[in-house]
Design an enzyme around this catalytic site. Structure first.
Site, PDB file in Angstrom:
ATOM      1  N   LYS A   1      -5.276  -5.860  -1.453  1.00  0.00           N
ATOM      2  CA  LYS A   1      -6.271  -4.839  -1.781  1.00  0.00           C
ATOM      3  C   LYS A   1      -6.602  -4.019  -0.546  1.00  0.00           C
ATOM      4  O   LYS A   1      -6.760  -2.793  -0.615  1.00  0.00           O
ATOM      5  CB  LYS A   1      -7.533  -5.503  -2.335  1.00  0.00           C
ATOM      6  CG  LYS A   1      -8.601  -4.506  -2.805  1.00  0.00           C
ATOM      7  CD  LYS A   1      -9.587  -4.134  -1.728  1.00  0.00           C
ATOM      8  CE  LYS A   1     -10.635  -3.164  -2.246  1.00  0.00           C
ATOM      9  NZ  LYS A   1     -11.553  -2.680  -1.184  1.00  0.00           N
TER      10      LYS A   1
ATOM     11  N   GLU B   1     -15.020   4.082   0.071  1.00  0.00           N
ATOM     12  CA  GLU B   1     -15.405   2.809   0.689  1.00  0.00           C
ATOM     13  C   GLU B   1     -15.639   2.943   2.186  1.00  0.00           C
ATOM     14  O   GLU B   1     -14.784   3.455   2.927  1.00  0.00           O
ATOM     15  CB  GLU B   1     -14.339   1.739   0.431  1.00  0.00           C
ATOM     16  CG  GLU B   1     -14.731   0.372   0.957  1.00  0.00           C
ATOM     17  CD  GLU B   1     -13.751  -0.715   0.569  1.00  0.00           C
ATOM     18  OE1 GLU B   1     -13.695  -1.729   1.280  1.00  0.00           O
ATOM     19  OE2 GLU B   1     -13.052  -0.556  -0.451  1.00  0.00           O
TER      20      GLU B   1
ATOM     21  N   ASP C   1      -0.141   9.939  -8.110  1.00  0.00           N
ATOM     22  CA  ASP C   1      -0.695   9.035  -9.121  1.00  0.00           C
ATOM     23  C   ASP C   1      -0.915   7.646  -8.517  1.00  0.00           C
ATOM     24  O   ASP C   1      -0.001   6.832  -8.444  1.00  0.00           O
ATOM     25  CB  ASP C   1       0.280   8.952 -10.305  1.00  0.00           C
ATOM     26  CG  ASP C   1      -0.265   8.164 -11.476  1.00  0.00           C
ATOM     27  OD1 ASP C   1      -1.263   7.435 -11.297  1.00  0.00           O
ATOM     28  OD2 ASP C   1       0.308   8.264 -12.573  1.00  0.00           O
TER      29      ASP C   1
END
Length: 438
Positions: free
Chosen positions: A279, A85, A295
């Site tokens: 987010k 991004e 992970d």
């Protein structure tokens, strides 16, 4: 693809590519070319990548970047980030630079406890079950000794096993709620191995227990699995400074601080805002987690559960202004590892950890939390001043120009042009067309 494929996993890599190209894409030659272009020229290194997962046909690249100048507990770091991004790395770097001269980031480890559970169904007397558990609790640890001995030598292992009655949530449902210390390993395989042994011990000892009726001995083990929700594996990161140090151009520091606090309070009270707010935090966290071979899906799941721990989804960050001091902090669960898994196999992961000065798991927790806090500060700083799009679209400019087929010289001209002009799809296309006509 019109019919199912049989034995796909048994095909060679070349045969898998041939089948995919023929049955699932429009241009076989182009498909094969794209897939093979991303192979590593070093065959032995490519083999390592091929064996990470099943049915591998190529590598999928993400940019591997550096956000420098992070001062964390008086120690400087350049933080590796893997993310696609635009503006994330630039925003993190800008926040690092902002706080570099204001004391930097302070971090603390609140806890490192991991969790795993054995889920089972039992429809007998509760009192009998708890009596049984108390008589065999030590047996769980004895039977798992072969699994835990190495971890225990390093100072870790099983920290507790608790029988929990969950019948109010689900009829006949009970669990062994187990906690672990896994040190520098994330510990998933260790925890799951222990849990499966606990389940075996539970069943074997039930069959021998004279206090159970024949029916009570037949309770069902449903599953044994770690939890990615680790509310006692917590790290805190924070920044603070006098509000006068926050002055942004024409925006006075006190007003800037109050707007940040208001923005955080809105994210605390409004789930629609909180999701986007968090987010942005995960942009920073995930990119470092991914770069260090951890992970990120497990981290995401655990952190978002933590964001809803009080009954509604809310902001992960907090901000206050007291006695002229602005404080901004985050407290999150992070189960990370610096040994095992990809950390010893993936060359870029090993390099990322080297760049971070070979941190242990606790140190990596702190670095990752700082990346999330920095990302959130950068986003809020933009939102309450210029707006998010001004900076984001400028960082997205090169992507837009690449999509439009601009040459390197045209890119240089347009980067200069858009330093003082609004970036949008329409304005970029129009400016490029004008240059091409000239």
């Amino acid at each position: 693809m019109h019919t199912p494929v049989q034995g796909f996993s048994k095909l060679t890599k070349e045969e898998k590519i041939d089948w995919i190209a023929k049955n699932c894409t429009e241009n076989e030659t182009k498909t094969k070319g794209i897939l093979k272009r991303y192979w590593n020229s070093d065959a032995s290194l490519q083999k390592v990548h091929d064996e990470f997962i099943e049915n591998t046909i190529s590598n999928y690249y993400l940019p591997f970047a550096i956000a420098p100048n992070f001062l964390i507990n008086e120690k400087l770091y350049a933080i590796p980030m893997a993310i696609e991004e635009s503006s994330v790395v630039a925003a993190a770097s800008k926040a690092a630079k902002f706080w570099l001269t204001k004391g930097g980031f302070k971090t603390t480890i609140v806890g490192t406890e991991k969790v795993g559970q054995v889920h089972f169904m039992y429809n007998g007397k509760k009192e009998t079950l708890f009596q049984f558990f108390n008589t065999i609790k030590s047996q769980f640890l004895n039977d798992a000794g072969v699994i835990t001995q190495s971890m225990e030598k390093r100072g870790g292992g099983v920290t507790d096993i608790e029988l929990r009655d969950k019948t109010e949530q689900l009829c006949d449902y009970y669990q062994l709620h187990c906690t672990f210390e896994t040190l520098d390993a994330m510990g998933a395989n260790f925890i799951n191995s222990c849990l499966e042994q606990f389940a075996k011990t539970l069943k074997e000892q039930a069959n021998l227990y004279k206090g159970f009726t024949a029916d009570e001995k037949e309770f069902e083990i449903v599953m044994s699995i770690l939890s990615n929700y680790v509310p006692n594996c917590i790290v805190k990161a924070e920044v603070s400074c006098p509000i006068g140090d926050l002055t942004e151009g024409e925006l006075e520091g006190g007003k800037f601080a109050r707007k940040i606090v208001q923005a955080v309070h809105i994210a605390k009270s409004e789930p629609f805002r909180a999701v986007t707010h968090n987010k942005g935090i995960m942009n920073g966290i995930d990119s470092v987690v991914l770069a260090t071979g951890n992970d990120f899906r497990a981290v995401e799941a655990g952190i978002h559960a933590y964001a809803a721990k009080d009954g509604t989804y809310s902001s992960l960050t907090h901000a206050t202004v007291d006695d002229g001091i602005f404080r901004f902090w985050i407290e999150i669960p992070l189960a990370l590892g610096t040994v095992g898994g990809l950390t010893s196999l993936h060359p870029l992961v090993k390099l990322a950890l080297e760049i971070l000065q070979k941190p242990n798991a606790k140190e990596l927790m702190q670095i990752v939390a700082v990346a999330g806090l920095a990302q959130n500060f950068a986003a809020l700083r933009s939102l309450v001043t210029t707006g998010i799009q001004k900076g984001h679209m400028k960082m997205h400019l090169l992507n837009m120009l690449n999509q439009l087929g601009a040459t390197d010289e045209q890119k240089k001209q347009l980067v200069v042009h858009f330093k003082d002009n609004l970036v949008s799809n329409a304005s970029v296309k129009e400016a490029l067309e004008k240059i091409q006509k000239d």
